[in-house]
Each structure stands twice: as structure tokens, then as C-alpha cells.
Design an enzyme around this catalytic site. Sequence first.
Site, short mmCIF file in Angstrom:
data_model
loop_
_atom_site.label_atom_id
_atom_site.label_comp_id
_atom_site.label_asym_id
_atom_site.label_seq_id
_atom_site.Cartn_x
_atom_site.Cartn_y
_atom_site.Cartn_z
N ARG A 1 -15.34 -13.40 -9.39
CA ARG A 1 -13.88 -13.54 -9.55
C ARG A 1 -13.42 -14.69 -8.66
NH1 ARG A 1 -10.22 -9.14 -10.36
NH2 ARG A 1 -8.07 -9.89 -10.27
N GLN B 1 5.70 0.05 -11.60
CA GLN B 1 6.27 1.23 -10.96
C GLN B 1 5.26 2.34 -10.69
OE1 GLN B 1 10.25 0.85 -13.51
NE2 GLN B 1 10.24 2.68 -12.29
#
Length: 675
Positions: free
Chosen positions: A215, A340
Site C-alpha cells: 500500500r 458515522q
Amino acid sequence: MAQYPHLLAPLNLGFTVLKNRVLMGSMHTGLEETKDWHRVAEFYAERARGNVALIVTGGMAPSKEGGVFPGAAGLFTKQDIADHQIVTGRVHQAGGKIAMQILHAGRYAYSPECVSASPVKSPISPFPPKELDEEGIEKQIQDFVIATERARDAGYDGVEIMGSEGYFLNQFLVTHTNKREDRWGGSYENRMRLPVEVVRRCREAVGPEFIIIYRLSMIDLIPNGSTHDEVVQLAKAVEQAGATIINTGIGWHEARIPTIATSVPRRAFTWVTKKLMGQVGIPVITSNRINMPEVAEAVLAEGCANMVSMARPLLADPEFVTKAIAGQAKRIAPCIGCNQACLDHTFGGKLTSCLVNPRACHETEIAITPADTPKSIAVVGAGPAGLATALAAAQRGHKVTLFDRAENIGGQLNIAKQIPGKEEFWGLVDWYETMVAASSISLKLGTNVIADDLINFDEVVIATGVIPRDPGIPGQERPEVLSYLDVLRDKKSVGKKVAVIGAGGIGFDVSEFLAHPNSSLTEDLSQWMVEWGVGDPATTPGGLAEKGPQPHPPARDVILLQRKAQALGKGLGKTTGWIHRAALKMKNVQMMGGVNYEKIDDNGLHISFGEAHENPQAIAVDNVVICAGQTANRSLAKTLAERGFIAHVIGGADLAAELDAKRAIDQGTRLAIKL
């Protein structure tokens, strides 16, 4: 296949074949820390059954000092290996492949034991890192190698070595955090030595037929970050060292530019990955805000990458790929990028889930199974709570009638979707419309339900939501005083200078709506980049624009006020609150706390400060918009109770503190499995 030929094409890695181009990106869910390995296995297996080509787990620590927090999960013992074999076995049984992410947090570790290239403290952790000496660096390399070997022993198909987002390996790469003058610092050749050595040694340890993903941070979005030439140099070196695939990382956690929130345009950073295409011979993955199959298909068709990483979209719908294969994209529950229940939970030390899909990470707990005794169920209110209840109950075989006085479904979601930066809510409402139409639900819109309409049902669910709270300000009946519903729902005209009363989530949303011009930057990538100061790493190190953010002028002068004597926006989401505050600051929105609202008259809004009502003043404005909270709309439930009929009250009708779709959908889904 014909609809998404690039997305659904297999990818041959030589020693193994991935069945399509969808990678489930790594997310730290907190599941591994529960030690409930059946639960962990089921979470990943459900995505494997949904035809994801390759899953990447949440980050596993290679060492105690490398964990993101004390006690972070890793493969440290034989028992850990055995536990993870439960996970990999279940995924393989489901026809999937899975790689384990190795994440060394470096100076981001929330621990006094954290280590890094140099003792440069992170702004998101209170602990300054210890600078590693030669022996310490060698230990960290060995820890990566051991973690890779243990991942193989645990049955993983590969590993992802986390080298982006400002974590340990990324910290060695840039002068922002690497102040060394030895062979691990100074020139870029030296600074990239550690990640290249980690990949090389891990490859040597496991041989050629094991997936190693690296990554790589392709745009750091911090001062003194990597240049594009350095990114290419590292990518080539990592390929030479034995990486199978290169995955894209975007931005450090401390960067002051949003990268995955809903206000970020879709596929906002795929152009960065495209700059690497053709520079290396191994597959390249792109990521961030790719949330629907048509978006992913376009990214691949345009040659931006060989594969796409989607993380949170697979929280929202584990059957994403299966539905794409079947040509049922409209039935894919959309990730709205709200953060959220995922990132906010992660950074709050809670188990991850999903606003749209509360079953995410709760698959063994929230099982939607056929009801033993089908019932007739009335659901009053077609907002998030009512929709979640109705759909889950109908799925279980109940006979559901869904009522709403409005002419369309969605409730407060129809308010949220008006806000610039919340365009994804349009897709969520569309999805609910699709799913209700495809279900057995009897939908009765434009219906003002009374108690007599409900008494013959076996069960009644009241999801009637909220009504705006009356703040009782003298003069609030004047025509220039509006409620948030007047502005967002009824589209009433608003003048050039506005006072917004109430700085909760709705007050911030209304201020954003009023301060922005008619067009939303979320739907214009080039203008969004100008506004936030995103540049090209080929031109400026780290990809920060040379001139910095260049905000577009505000549409209005907005003053946002609250009664509480504290920083405005304190109650907003952990990972998005700073974005909302920064966005309003860029629009010159004035923020005032500790305010008393004395009256509204011809001279404007009269205010004072503190308990002693000091410094009285009048703010001359064209309009005052009231966003002073809500109260639960329980009148129907009260009438039923008076007649001896006890209904289930959920959503805003149950608790009106801020409009909370996350709680409403979760509550509705959990109720449906009990009915």
C-alpha cells in the site's frame, strides 16, 4: 458481465487468478479484538459469498509497539494463528481469497512505546515516538517478516504491507518525519530503504506463490511529502523487491484535506493512480470514494488502474459484486460516505458498523430470518426508522403496511440531501424506493393516520420522527424568521445576510447550504481541488497546491450562533466535524457561542452573552433561520396508549436529540427481527 466488462474481468496474478477486479479494502473494525472468531469469520465470509475477488483484513500489528493502540490484534502466538485459521477457512469455504494487512502505526500508535524514524510527535497522538537505532530497525523488519510467515501459516492468501496514510513505513519516506542522517535517512534512496527491505525480506520468507500487496502513498497531502518521481521510484523498487500488487493510499491521517468523507467527489483521486500506470509491470489498485459499479467500471475503462479497492461500500452491501453481476445495481445499498458508524466508531473505540446496513459487523447478532408466525404490521412514518423496520419485517414474511403523510418516502433524508456535499443521500432515498417497490410492503403515502386506522393490526410501529423545537424567542413570528424546514424543504427565499440559531448538525448543514452557491463542489472535482488546495505531486511535494486553498466566495454572509459557551461543532462526528468547521471557515461564516437570544425586531436579532446577559447587541440581518433542535412527534403513540394499545416507538419519535439516521435505522432493523 456485459454491463461491467472491466470490473468483472478476472485478473491473472500468475500463480493465482482473482475472479474480478474488486478488492475489499482494509478497515479496522475492532472485530478481531472481540476474540469472537466465529463473528469475525462470518463478517468476512459474507463478503466472500458476495463475490469479492480479494478481501484485505483490518490492520494486524506486527509488534506490540507497532499496534495502533495497546492490545491491538496481531499474530503473536500459536493460538492467534489457530484463531485466524477459522477466518481464512470460512472465507475459502465461501469461495473467496483473503489477505492480512500488516499495519505498523509508528508515531501514530496511541502508546508511550511508539517508535519512528525520528522523535517527531504526531499531532493525533500525545506520545512522542522513540527514534529507532540500527538494532531497532532490524527488529521491526523481522517483525514484518514473522507476521507474513504467520499469515501464511494461518491460511491467508497473502498480506498487504501498509506503507501509506502516514503510518510507520510512510514516516521513513518523507523529510516531514524522517530527520535521520544515517543510511535510513537523508537522500530518497536511503529513506525508501526500509519499505523496500521489508518487501524483499517478506518475499524471501514466503516464496513466489503468495500475494504481497504494498500500500503506497501516492499523494501524502502534507508539507514536505513525496513527489511523483519519488512515488514512481518507490513503486519500481517495491516491484523489484517482490510485490505482487501495488495499492493506492491517499493522504496522511493528519492531513487537513478530506479524502473519504461524503463531501469528497466520487473517485476524487483516481487520477493520482493513473499517473503510475505503465510505470510498473504489476497490477495497480486505485481507491477512495468509489461506491457504485458504474463508477468502478469507468475508472477501469479509462485506464486509471487494474483493480479498484472498495472498503466501506462493502460494509453497506456485502452483495455489491453479486448484484453487479446480476445487473441489479439499483438494489445495491449505497455507501454515503458519512463515516458515522465506521470511522467515527473506530476512532471512538467502538465496534465498526454502517449507517445504511446495521448488520455490518453484527452478522451473527442481527439475522433476518423467516418469522415463525407472520403478523400484520403497521409502520407509521416512512423516514429512515420506518423504512428499515418495514423492509426487514417484510423480508421476514410479515404483512407490512407503511404509512406516511408526505407524498414521498425518505423523511428527514429528503432534507439532508439538499445540503452541498451530501448528494449521496439522493442515492440512498432512491435505493429505499427501489427496495420498497420490490418488496411486499403495502405503501400508503399522503395518508394522515389516526388511531382508528391502526387498532386491527397485530403490531404497530410509530416512526413519526420529529418536529422543530420552539425556542420561544420574542419576535420569532416575524416573516423574516424561518425554520430549517422553510429553507431546506420549502425553498423559501433567503436574503444576503443571515443569522442561524443553533449550531448542532442541522445548524451546520443550513449554514453550509446558505454559504455555498447553487452548484456543489462535490460534483466538480477540479473546483473542489482548488477550494481545498489539492495540487499535483508532480509539481509540489505531497500534492499540496502551491497557493494553498483558494475558497470560492460565499453566497451569503452567515453568522452561526449557539447558547452553549463552547466551541461550535463540538458534538459533530469525530472524523468529519473538522471538515464542516473548516468548510464554514473558508466561507467566512462567523461563529458565536455562549449567546442569549433576547428578541427579534426591525433592528435584527438582539443577543447578549453569558448568565449576566452582558454585551447586548443587535445583529442586522435579512433573515433569521432557527435550527434550535427538535422534539419527538409522539402524539399518535400517546393516543394509542390512552386507548390501551401499546405501540413500538422508534427513531426520532423515540429520541429527538439531533437527527440520527444511524440510530434510527439500527433501531428499526433490530425491532423487525424481534416482531
